[in-house]
Design a protein around this motif. Structure first.
Motif, mmCIF file in Angstrom:
data_model
loop_
_atom_site.group_PDB
_atom_site.id
_atom_site.type_symbol
_atom_site.label_atom_id
_atom_site.label_comp_id
_atom_site.label_asym_id
_atom_site.label_seq_id
_atom_site.Cartn_x
_atom_site.Cartn_y
_atom_site.Cartn_z
ATOM 1 N N VAL A 1 0.819 -1.205 0.000
ATOM 2 C CA VAL A 1 0.000 0.000 0.000
ATOM 3 C C VAL A 1 0.857 1.260 0.000
ATOM 4 N N THR A 2 1.991 1.228 0.685
ATOM 5 C CA THR A 2 2.851 2.417 0.676
ATOM 6 C C THR A 2 3.654 2.521 -0.615
ATOM 7 N N LEU A 3 3.927 1.401 -1.264
ATOM 8 C CA LEU A 3 4.552 1.458 -2.582
ATOM 9 C C LEU A 3 3.599 2.092 -3.592
ATOM 10 N N ALA A 4 2.313 1.732 -3.500
ATOM 11 C CA ALA A 4 1.312 2.377 -4.350
ATOM 12 C C ALA A 4 1.221 3.862 -4.022
ATOM 13 N N GLY A 5 1.308 4.195 -2.730
ATOM 14 C CA GLY A 5 1.298 5.599 -2.343
ATOM 15 C C GLY A 5 2.494 6.355 -2.875
ATOM 16 N N LEU A 6 3.647 5.709 -2.881
ATOM 17 C CA LEU A 6 4.848 6.350 -3.437
ATOM 18 C C LEU A 6 4.601 6.810 -4.862
ATOM 19 N N LEU A 7 3.981 5.933 -5.669
ATOM 20 C CA LEU A 7 3.727 6.286 -7.065
ATOM 21 C C LEU A 7 2.620 7.322 -7.185
#
Length: 465
Positions: free
Chosen positions: A197-203
Motif C-alpha cells: 500500500v505504501t509502494l502504491a502511495g509512493l507512485l
C-alpha cells in the motif's frame, strides 16, 4: 568415724551436684543471653541490609564495588545479546567526525557544523515518522513522495492561488496526515500489506506532486516568508542561548529525579543518583559545547531547535504515555498486544497518520532550505536517507525496539558523511557506497540482536552459553 566420713562424702557430693547445677543454669542463661544478643545484632544487620546495612558494615567502598559489579554484569549481558543501546552509534559518529577532521580541518569548523545542523532537519523529521512505523514492525515507502507533495501543495496554494502562508501550511500538513490515514486504514482494516500500500502511495503521491508543480517542475516562493525563515532564522543572543542550555539540562535533571521517585514508590528498579548526575553532566557538556560552537558562526538555528523539540516530545510520547507503550507493545507481538487489550487497528492507523504528518513537516523544511518546491524530495533519496537514518540510529527493522533519538543520531551520521565527502570533493557514488555499507552493518547487528533475543540459551556469535 566411718559414719562421719560417709556423711562428709555425701555432703561434698551434694555440694558438687549443686555447683554443677548452678554452672548449668549459668551456662544456659549465658547462652540465652548470648543468643538474644546475637539475634538482636542479626536483626539489626538484617534491617541495615534492607537499607544501607551493607554500606554501614563494610563502608562505601564495598557498596561502590557492588555497584560496579552490577554494571559489569549488565554490560556482559548486553554484549552477549548485542544490545549496547546508543553506544555503537555514538562511537560511529565520533569516528566519522574524527576521520573527516583529519582529512579536512574545516569539517568541525563552526560554519560547517552550523550548516550541518540545518541540513539534518528535513530528513530528520521524516525519519522520526519512520521510527513510529518501524516500531510496529512495518515500513512506509511513501514518505519521500508525501514530503514532495506537501512542499508542492504549499507552493501551489501560496504562490499560484495567493493563499496566506499559515493556511497553506496547515493544508499541506493535513494532506500528509490524510494520506497516512488512507494508507493506515488500507493496511489495518482492509488487510493490504504495508509494503504494497505504501509502494502504491509512493507512485500516486509522486504523480500528484508532479501535477501540482506543472511543466516547470518547481515553484519558488518568497525568501522573507514564514516557511523560508524556518531554515534561515538564527538566534545570536549568547545569553539567551546559554540560558536555553541551562534550562534543558535542569529540565532533564528534574524529570530524571521525578522518574526515580515514581519508580521507587512503585517498587520498580530505578537509576542511582550517581548515574543521574553523570548523565546530566554529559548532557550539559553536549548542550554548552553546541551553543559555544554555533555561536561562533551565526547562532542557534531555529530549525535545529524545532527538530530537537520534536525529538524530545516524540521520545516522551513513546516512553511515558499509554498510547506510546501500546505502540511498543504492538512491535513486540501483535497477538500478545491484542490479548493485553491493545486496539491493534486503531494503533496501526494512528502510526501511519504520524508518519504521513512528519513526512509533510519534513517536506516543508526541505522546501524551506531550497526556498522552492521541486521534485527533489520525491526523487527517492529522501526516502532512502530517512529509512537509513532510523535504522542506523538503532531502530529495529523487526519492531519493538528504538526511539525518536535514533532519527537524530542516524541522520547525523548520514549527513556527516555527505558533508565530509563534499568538503573532500568526492562524488556522490562513493557517498552512496559508504552510506550503504554503514546501513548494511547496522542491519546485520539488528538481525544478530534479534536472534540473540529469540534464543536466550545462546551467547556470543552463535555459540552456546
Amino acid at each position: 568415724m566411718a559414719v562421719r566420713g560417709m556423711k562428709g562424702r555425701r555432703a561434698r557430693a551434694r555440694a558438687d551436684t549443686g555447683a554443677a547445677a548452678d554452672r548449668r543454669r549459668d551456662g544456659d542463661g549465658g547462652e540465652r543471653r548470648a543468643g538474644h544478643g546475637e539475634e538482636r545484632r542479626a536483626g539489626h544487620g538484617d534491617r541495615l541490609g534492607d537499607g544501607h546495612g551493607d554500606e554501614g558494615r563494610h563502608g562505601r567502598p564495598w557498596y561502590a564495588g557492588r555497584r560496579l559489579t552490577a554494571y559489569a554484569d549488565t554490560l556482559r549481558r548486553r554484549l552477549r545479546e548485542r544490545d549496547l543501546g546508543p553506544a555503537p552509534v555514538l562511537l560511529t559518529l565520533a569516528v566519522t567526525w574524527l576521520v573527516f577532521q583529519l582529512l579536512n580541518h574545516n569539517f568541525l569548523s563552526p560554519r560547517n557544523l552550523s550548516i550541518l545542523s540545518v541540513d539534518i532537519v528535513g530528513t530528520g523529521m521524516v525519519a522520526v515518522g519512520i521510527v513510529f512505523v518501524l516500531l510496529i514492525g512495518e515500513i512506509d515507502l511513501s514518505v519521500g513522495s508525501l514530503a514532495g507533495l506537501a512542499g508542492a501543495a504549499f507552493a501551489a496554494l501560496n504562490v499560484n492561488l495567493g493563499m496566506p502562508e499559515w493556511l497553506a501550511v496547515i493544508i499541506a500538513l493535513c494532506c500528509g496526515a490524510a494520506a497516512g490515514a488512507v494508507q493506515g486504514f488500507s493496511f489495518a482494516r482492509i488487510g493490504v500489506p504495508a509494503f504494497v500500500v505504501t509502494l502504491a502511495g509512493l507512485l500516486a503521491w509522486n504523480g500528484l506532486m508532479l501535477y501540482l508543480l506543472g511543466t516547470e517542475t518547481s515553484i519558488s516562493f518568497s525568501e522573507e516568508g514564514f516557511v523560508a525563515e524556518l531554515t534561515s532564522r538564527y538566534f545570536s543572543a549568547a545569553v539567551a542561548n546559554y540560558g536555553l542550555a541551562v534550562l534543558a539540562t535542569a529540565a532533564y535533571l528534574l524529570v530524571a529525579y521525578h522518574d526515580r521517585r515514581r519508580r521507587g514508590a512503585a517498587g520498580m528498579p530505578y537509576r542511582p543518583v550517581s548515574e543521574i548526575w553523570a548523565r546530566t553532566a554529559l548532557l550539559a557538556v553536549a548542550a554548552f559545547a553546541t551553543v559555544y560552537v554555533l555561536d561562533q558562526f551565526e547562532g542557534l538555528p531555529l530549525a535545529l531547535l524545532i527538530f530537537l523539540a520534536v525529538v524530545v516530545a516524540s521520545d516522551l510520547f513513546l516512553r511515558r504515555t499509554p498510547y506510546g507503550r501500546q505502540i511498543l507493545a504492538l512491535g513486540g507481538g501483535v497477538e500478545a498486544a491484542r490479548r493485553a487489550g491493545v486496539d491493534v487497528t486503531r494503533v496501526r492507523i494512528a502510526v501511519f497518520v504520524v508518519s504521513g504528518t512528519m513526512a509533510a513537516v519534513g517536506g516543508l523544511f526541505v522546501a524551506s532550505r531550497l526556498t522552492s518546491a521541486s521534485q527533489v524530495p520525491g526523487s527517492g533519496m529522501l526516502l532512502i536517507n530517512a529509512v537509513a537514518a532510523a535504522v542506523i540510529g538503532g531502530t529495529s527493522l523487526f519492531g519493538g525496539r528504538g526511539s525518536a533519538w535514533s532519527a537524530l543520531l542516524g541522520v547525523l551520521i548520514i549527513q556527516s558523511i555527505a558533508s565530509g565527502m563534499a568538503l573532500l570533493g568526492v562524488g556522490s557514488p562513493v557517498q552512496f557506497m559508504i552510506t550503504g555499507g554503514v546501513l548494511y552493518i547496522a542491519v546485520v547487528f539488528d538481525s544478530l540482536a534479534r536472534r540473540a533475543a529469540d534464543s536466550p540459551g545462546r551467547s556470543g556469535w552463535g555459540g552456546r552459553a
